[in-house]
Design a protein around this motif. Structure first.
Motif, PDB file in Angstrom:
ATOM      1  N   PRO B  51       0.681  -1.301   0.081  1.00 16.69           N
ATOM      2  CA  PRO B  51       0.047  -0.100   0.129  1.00 16.69           C
ATOM      3  C   PRO B  51       0.839   1.233   0.036  1.00 16.69           C
ATOM      4  O   PRO B  51       0.448   2.301  -0.498  1.00 16.69           O
ATOM      5  CB  PRO B  51      -0.728  -0.087   1.315  1.00 16.69           C
ATOM      6  CG  PRO B  51      -0.243  -1.248   2.135  1.00 16.69           C
ATOM      7  CD  PRO B  51       0.484  -1.938   1.165  1.00 16.69           C
ATOM      8  N   LYS B  52       2.026   1.193   0.637  1.00 16.34           N
ATOM      9  CA  LYS B  52       3.062   2.259   0.866  1.00 16.34           C
ATOM     10  C   LYS B  52       3.319   2.940  -0.937  1.00 16.34           C
ATOM     11  O   LYS B  52       3.127   4.088  -1.287  1.00 16.34           O
ATOM     12  CB  LYS B  52       4.383   2.002   1.229  1.00 16.34           C
ATOM     13  CG  LYS B  52       4.116   1.997   2.720  1.00 16.34           C
ATOM     14  CD  LYS B  52       5.537   1.876   3.475  1.00 16.34           C
ATOM     15  CE  LYS B  52       6.285   0.781   2.985  1.00 16.34           C
ATOM     16  NZ  LYS B  52       6.033  -0.501   3.649  1.00 16.34           N
ATOM     17  N   THR B  57       2.429   6.138  -5.798  1.00 20.27           N
ATOM     18  CA  THR B  57       1.932   6.307  -7.206  1.00 20.27           C
ATOM     19  C   THR B  57       0.999   7.484  -7.124  1.00 20.27           C
ATOM     20  O   THR B  57       1.156   8.143  -8.199  1.00 20.27           O
ATOM     21  CB  THR B  57       1.522   4.989  -7.740  1.00 20.27           C
ATOM     22  OG1 THR B  57       2.475   4.005  -7.280  1.00 20.27           O
ATOM     23  CG2 THR B  57       1.414   5.008  -9.231  1.00 20.27           C
ATOM     24  N   ARG B  58       0.001   7.178  -6.504  1.00 21.40           N
ATOM     25  CA  ARG B  58      -1.212   8.148  -6.455  1.00 21.40           C
ATOM     26  C   ARG B  58      -0.667   9.557  -6.031  1.00 21.40           C
ATOM     27  O   ARG B  58      -1.100  10.342  -6.708  1.00 21.40           O
ATOM     28  CB  ARG B  58      -2.082   7.706  -5.455  1.00 21.40           C
ATOM     29  CG  ARG B  58      -3.463   8.013  -5.509  1.00 21.40           C
ATOM     30  CD  ARG B  58      -3.959   7.222  -6.798  1.00 21.40           C
ATOM     31  NE  ARG B  58      -5.219   7.989  -7.330  1.00 21.40           N
ATOM     32  CZ  ARG B  58      -5.577   7.636  -8.583  1.00 21.40           C
ATOM     33  NH1 ARG B  58      -5.210   7.183  -9.320  1.00 21.40           N
ATOM     34  NH2 ARG B  58      -6.813   8.194  -8.868  1.00 21.40           N
ATOM     35  N   GLU B 453      -3.467   5.408   3.852  1.00 25.52           N
ATOM     36  CA  GLU B 453      -4.472   5.208   3.064  1.00 25.52           C
ATOM     37  C   GLU B 453      -3.885   5.562   1.714  1.00 25.52           C
ATOM     38  O   GLU B 453      -3.188   6.395   1.519  1.00 25.52           O
ATOM     39  CB  GLU B 453      -5.469   5.830   3.382  1.00 25.52           C
ATOM     40  CG  GLU B 453      -6.249   5.330   4.368  1.00 25.52           C
ATOM     41  CD  GLU B 453      -6.939   3.839   3.985  1.00 25.52           C
ATOM     42  OE1 GLU B 453      -7.504   3.880   2.848  1.00 25.52           O
ATOM     43  OE2 GLU B 453      -6.606   2.987   4.702  1.00 25.52           O
ATOM     44  N   VAL B 454      -4.576   5.245   0.614  1.00 22.52           N
ATOM     45  CA  VAL B 454      -4.107   5.590  -0.640  1.00 22.52           C
ATOM     46  C   VAL B 454      -5.062   7.019  -0.946  1.00 22.52           C
ATOM     47  O   VAL B 454      -6.066   7.079  -0.352  1.00 22.52           O
ATOM     48  CB  VAL B 454      -4.753   4.528  -1.775  1.00 22.52           C
ATOM     49  CG1 VAL B 454      -4.777   5.262  -3.256  1.00 22.52           C
ATOM     50  CG2 VAL B 454      -4.160   3.248  -1.618  1.00 22.52           C
ATOM     51  N   GLU B 455      -4.129   7.834  -1.570  1.00 26.43           N
ATOM     52  CA  GLU B 455      -4.720   9.173  -1.557  1.00 26.43           C
ATOM     53  C   GLU B 455      -5.969   9.221  -2.241  1.00 26.43           C
ATOM     54  O   GLU B 455      -6.219   8.533  -3.241  1.00 26.43           O
ATOM     55  CB  GLU B 455      -3.409   9.961  -2.367  1.00 26.43           C
ATOM     56  CG  GLU B 455      -3.709  11.539  -2.543  1.00 26.43           C
ATOM     57  CD  GLU B 455      -3.153  12.183  -1.390  1.00 26.43           C
ATOM     58  OE1 GLU B 455      -3.048  13.334  -1.310  1.00 26.43           O
ATOM     59  OE2 GLU B 455      -2.630  11.436  -0.595  1.00 26.43           O
TER      60      GLU B 455
END
Lengths: 347, 471
Positions: B51-52, B57-58, B453-455
Motif C-alpha cells: 500500500p505504501k 504512485t497516487r 491510506e491511498v490518496e
C-alpha cells in the motif's frame, strides 16, 4: 456527386466536426448551465463530476478536425484560420481557460479560489459555444478571399445578422444538449435533475426559435443554402423536427430519447453546414475564381491515400475505447455531502 | 511591410510561435518522462501489493495530473497556429507536414486523454491490471506523440521524400519521411531530455521528503527510480547530442557554424572549438574569442583533422545557390543558447552520476551537501530544453523549411496589430498558467502523502456510487 478521395476526405472532415460538436457540445452546455442549476458546492461538484472523466478526450476531436483539414486540405486550413484569426484566438484562449478550470478548481479548498474558477468556467464554455457557430456560418457565407486564399477583409466583417444568429443558435443548441445530457447523468429525483429538466424545456424553446431564424435568414440570403440541391429542405427540416422530438421526449419523460434528439439536432445542423458548402470548402465573396473547392484545395492523392489507411485502422479503435470510457463511468452522479478531498493537503 | 513599434507581422508572428512552442514545451517533456516513472512505480506497487507504493504512485500521479492539464490545453494552440500565423507555410507543406500532426492526434492524443481519465478517475472501478495497463498506455501515448512531432520538425530541418509541384512540396515517399535520419537522432535526444525533466523533479521531491523523514521507505523507491531515469536520460541526451552535431555539419552547415561561432573556415590542419566568444553579425567575426585546438575536429568528425565550413564561406555559397540575400542566422543567441544547453547537459550527468555513486556507497537516505542543488536541479533540464530549441530554431533561419521556403515567405498576411493583440493575450494567459502550475506543484509536492491510506482523487471528485447505494 462523384466520389473521389478529396470528397471522401471532405466527408470525413464533416464527420470529425460533427463528432466534436456532439461531444464537446454537451460539455459546453454543462459548463454554461452550472451557475444556473447549482446552488451549493455539493451541487456544483456533482455537475462537474458529470463531465470530469470525459471532457479532455472530447476536446481532442477538435484537434483532429484541425489536423485533418491541415493534412487533407492545406489551402482551406490556412485561409480559414488566417481569415478568422481573432475568432480562433479567442476560442483557443477559452479552451485553455476551460481545461484548467476543470482541473484546478478543486485543488485548493478556498471559496474565492473556487469562485474564480467557476466564473472562468462559465465564460470559457460560453465563448466557444457561440464562436463555433459564428465560424461555421462564416464558412458557409464565404469570406473575402483574394489570390492564394489571402484574406482581404476586416476583422469585424465576421459578424453580421446571419453569423451572429448562427452563433446564438449553436449556443442555445449546446446548452440544450448539455441539459439533456445531465438528465442521463444525474440521479433521478434529485434537485439538480429537476432543474436540468426545466432548463431543457426552456432552452429547447429558445433553440427552436433561434435555429429556425438562422435557417430562415440563410435561405433568404441568396446563395447560402442553395447548393443543397434537391435535398435542400431535408436537413434543416430534420433539425427542426428533432427539436419537436426533444419537447415530446421531455414531456414523456424519456431521458434517453431526449438526449438522442438533441444530439441528432447537432448532427443534422453540422451536416447542413457541410452539405451546403460542397463542392466548395470556402467560398470567396470577391469572385468565383478565388473560391476554394474540395478539388483545388485538397492534398495530392498519395497523401490522401496514406491518411485513409491510417484512419481506417485508428478511427474505429478510438471510437471503441472512448465508448468503453463512457461505459466504465456509466453510473449516474449523486449529490453527496462529502468533505473536499483537496489536493493532497486538504487545508 | 506594415510595422508596429518597429515590429513587422513577421517579427511578431515569430515571437508568437516561439512563445507558444516554448510554453508548451515546459509541459510536454515533463509528461513524457513522468508518465514512464509513474508507470514503473505502479508496476512495483502492483507486483508487491504494497500500500505504501500504491500511495506513492497516487501522490506522483496527482502531480502528473496538475501538469498534464496545462500540457493538453497549450497543445491545442500549437496545432492551430500553423494555419493562423503561417498561411504560406501551410499552403506550401500541408501535403507533408499535416500528416504527422494528424497521425499524432490519431495515435497519441486520444490515447493519452482517454486513458489518463480512466486511470485517474477509474481507480476504484477498474481491476488493478486495467489500471496498470492504462498508465502504461498513457506513457506509450506520450512517446508516440513526441515521435510524430519530432518527425514533422525534422522534415522542416532536413526535407526528404518530397517533390516540388506547382510551387508546393508534395509527398512522394512516406517511408523516407518516417525514417528521416534527423528525426531518429532528434527523437532520441528529445526523449532522453524528457526523461531528465521528470527525473530531476521526482528526485527533488523525494529528497525533500527523505530529508524530513516522511514516508522514508516509499520515497526511497521513487528516489531510486528517478535516479536511474536521470542517469539514463542524461547519458542519452549527451550521446544523441554528439551524433546530432555531426550530422548538422553535413546537412545544416550554417547552423553548425553558428553553434561554434565559426566565421571563417579554419586554415590549419585541424579545427579548434570555441570556448567563449562574443560573436557579432555586424562585423561578421567574433569580437573576442578563446579556442581549444583539435576539439572542434573531434566533436564534428570524431578525428583530429576534419574541418567544417565557416559562416562567411557558407554565405557566399548560399548566395550563389539561392540568389542574393542574407543567409546568416543571428549568431550570438544561437552560440550562447547552444553552450547553455551543453553545459546543463553536463551538469545533469555529473549530478546523477554523483548520486548513483552515493547510492552504491549506501547513503541514499541522506541527500548530502548537494541537497540545495538537488532542489533547484528540476530547473536545469527545462532551461536546457529551452536553450536547445532556441539554438536549433534560430540556427536554421532564414529558412522555415531548409533550402525550400524562407520564414519571411511563410507568414500570414495579417496586420501587426492583430498579431500583437493575440500575442499579449497569450502572454497573460501563459504567465498565469506557469504561475498556477508552479504554485500547485510545489504545494502538492511539499504536502506529501497522508497516512497509509491511498490518496483520494482530488480532481473534480466524481461521486460514482452505484445507483441506489447508501451514501
Amino acid at each position: 456527386m462523384t466520389v473521389d478521395l478529396p470528397t471522401v476526405w471532405f466527408a470525413l472532415t464533416a464527420l470529425t466536426f460533427t463528432i466534436y460538436f456532439f461531444l464537446d457540445g454537451f460539455d459546453f452546455g454543462v459548463g454554461i448551465l452550472q451557475p444556473f442549476l447549482a446552488r451549493s458546492e455539493v451541487q456544483r461538484r456533482a455537475l462537474i463530476g458529470t463531465v470530469g472523466p470525459f471532457w479532455a478526450a472530447n476536446e481532442v476531436w477538435v484537434i483532429l478536425a484541425a489536423s485533418v483539414i491541415f493534412a487533407a486540405f492545406p489551402l482551406w486550413y490556412g485561409a480559414l484560420l488566417t481569415a478568422l484569426y481573432p475568432l480562433f484566438a479567442l476560442i483557443l484562449l477559452a479552451l485553455i481557460g476551460r481545461g484548467v478550470a476543470f482541473e484546478y478548481r478543486s485543488e485548493v479548498d478556498h471559496v474565492r479560489w473556487r469562485l474564480f474558477w467557476d466564473a472562468t468556467s462559465f465564460v470559457t464554455n460560453l465563448l466557444p459555444a457561440f464562436l463555433w457557430g459564428v465560424i461555421m456560418s462564416n464558412m458557409v457565407r464565404g469570406l473575402p478571399l483574394g489570390v492564394g486564399g489571402r484574406f482581404e477583409g476586416h476583422v469585424l466583417g465576421a459578424f453580421d445578422l446571419f453569423t451572429v444568429l448562427g452563433g446564438l443558435a449553436t449556443l442555445s443548441l449546446f446548452v440544450l444538449h448539455g441539459a439533456t445530457y445531465l438528465l442521463l447523468r444525474l440521479h433521478r429525483g434529485s434537485t439538480l435533475y429537476l432543474r436540468a429538466r426545466r432548463a431543457a424545456l426552456l432552452w429547447g424553446a429558445a433553440a427552436t426559435v433561434l435555429v429556425l431564424a438562422f435557417v430562415y435568414v440563410g435561405f433568404v440570403r441568396s446563395g447560402v443554402f442553395n447548393s443543397l440541391g434537391l435535398s435542400q429542405w431535408l436537413f434543416p427540416a430534420a433539425a427542426a423536427l428533432n427539436l419537436g422530438l426533444v419537447w415530446l421526449a421531455l414531456t414523456l419523460r424519456r431521458d434517453g430519447l431526449a438526449f438522442a434528439a438533441t444530439g441528432l439536432t447537432v448532427v443534422f445542423s453540422t451536416a447542413t453546414i457541410f452539405l451546403s458548402l460542397y463542392p466548395n470548402v470556402l467560398p470567396s465573396t470577391l469572385g468565383e475564381t478565388y473560391t476554394l473547392t474540395v478539388r483545388n484545395s485538397a492534398s495530392e492523392p498519395y497523401t490522401l491515400r496514406l491518411l485513409s489507411w491510417v484512419s481506417l485502422i485508428f478511427l474505429p479503435l478510438i471510437i471503441g475505447y472512448q465508448a468503453w470510457n463512457y461505459y466504465v463511468f456509466r453510473q449516474r452522479v449523486q449529490e453527496r455531502d462529502q468533505a473536499i478531498p483537496g489536493g493532497g493537503s486538504g487545508d | 511591410m506594415n510595422e508596429l513599434f518597429g515590429f513587422s507581422t513577421l517579427d511578431l508572428s515569430r515571437f508568437q510561435f516561439a512563445t507558444t512552442s516554448i510554453f508548451h514545451y515546459f509541459f510536454v517533456p515533463f509528461t513524457v518522462g513522468f508518465a514512464l516513472i509513474i508507470a514503473v512505480l505502479q508496476t512495483l506497487a502492483y507486483r508487491s501489493h504494497d500500500p505504501k507504493l500504491e500511495n506513492l504512485t497516487r501522490f506522483f500521479g496527482h502531480l502528473f495530473f496538475i501538469n498534464f492539464a496545462v500540457g493538453v490545453v497549450t497543445g491545442i494552440v500549437q496545432e492551430f497556429q500553423f494555419g493562423m500565423n503561417w498561411q504560406g507555410f501551410s499552403n506550401f507543406v500541408g501535403n507533408i507536414f499535416g500528416v504527422p500532426l494528424a497521425l499524432e492526434v490519431l495515435m497519441a492524443f486520444f490515447l493519452e486523454s482517454t486513458f489518463l481519465g480512466l486511470w485517474w478517475f477509474g481507480k476504484d472501478r477498474l481491476p488493478a491490471w486495467a489500471s496498470l495497463a492504462s498508465i502504461w498506455i498513457v506513457a506509450l501515448g506520450t512517446t508516440v506523440s513526441a515521435f510524430w512531432i519530432i518527425l514533422a520538425n525534422a522534415w522542416m530541418q532536413h526535407p526528404v521524400g518530397y517533390a516540388l509541384r506547382n510551387g508546393r512540396a508534395v509527398m512522394t515517399d512516406a517511408w523516407a519521411i518516417v525514417t528521416n535520419p534527423k528525426a531518429l537522432e532528434w527523437f532520441a535526444h528529445l526523449w532522453s531530455g524528457g526523461l531528465t525533466v521528470a527525473a530531476f523533479f521526482v528526485l527533488a521531491v523525494s529528497a525533500y521528503h527523505l530529508r524530513r523523514k516522511h514516508n522514508v521507505p516509499a520515497f526511497r523507491v521513487s528516489f531510486k527510480v528517478a535516479l536511474l531515469t536521470a542517469l539514463i536520460g542524461s547519458l542519452g541526451v549527451v550521446a544523441a547530442g554528439h551524433v546530432q552535431g555531426q550530422s548538422a555539419v553535413r546537412d545544416q552547415p550554417m547552423k553548425y557554424a553558428a553553434f561554434s561561432a565559426l566565421w571563417d573556415t579554419p586554415t590549419g590542419s585541424q579545427m579548434p572549438e570555441s570556448l567563449v566568444a562574443l560573436p557579432s553579425n555586424g562585423a561578421r567575426a567574433n569580437r573576442f574569442e578563446v579556442t581549444v585546438p583539435y576539439v572542434g575536429s573531434f566533436l564534428a568528425f570524431n578525428n583530429f583533422s576534419g574541418k567544417a565550413k565557416g559562416l562567411n564561406d557558407l554565405q557566399r555559397e548560399y548566395a550563389a545557390r539561392y540568389g542574393p540575400g542574407n543567409y546568416l542566422p543571428w549568431v550570438w543567441p544561437v552560440y550562447w543558447a547552444f553552450r547553455v544547453m551543453v553545459g546543463l547537459g553536463g551538469l545533469m550527468l555529473l549530478v546523477s552520476a554523483y548520486y548513483t555513486w552515493r547510492w552504491r556507497r549506501g547513503r541514499l537516505d541522506d541527500p548530502g551537501r548537494l541537497y540545495p542543488l538537488l532542489l533547484v536541479m528540476p530547473l536545469a533540464p527545462h532551461l536546457a530544453n529551452f536553450s536547445g530549441w532556441v539554438a536549433t530554431e534560430m540556427g536554421r533561419q532564414p529558412w522555415i523549411v531548409q533550402g525550400l521556403l524562407r520564414t519571411a515567405d511563410a507568414v500570414s498576411g495579417l496586420t501587426p496589430q492583430t498579431v500583437l493583440v493575440s500575442l499579449a493575450a497569450f502572454w497573460v494567459v501563459y504567465l498565469t498558467l506557469i504561475g498556477l502550475d508552479v504554485f500547485l506543484l510545489t504545494r502538492t509536492a511539499r504536502a506529501g502523502m497522508h497516512g497509509p491510506e491511498v490518496e483520494t482523487p482530488s480532481v473534480p471528485a466524481p461521486h460514482y456510487l452505484p445507483e441506489g447505494a447508501a451514501p
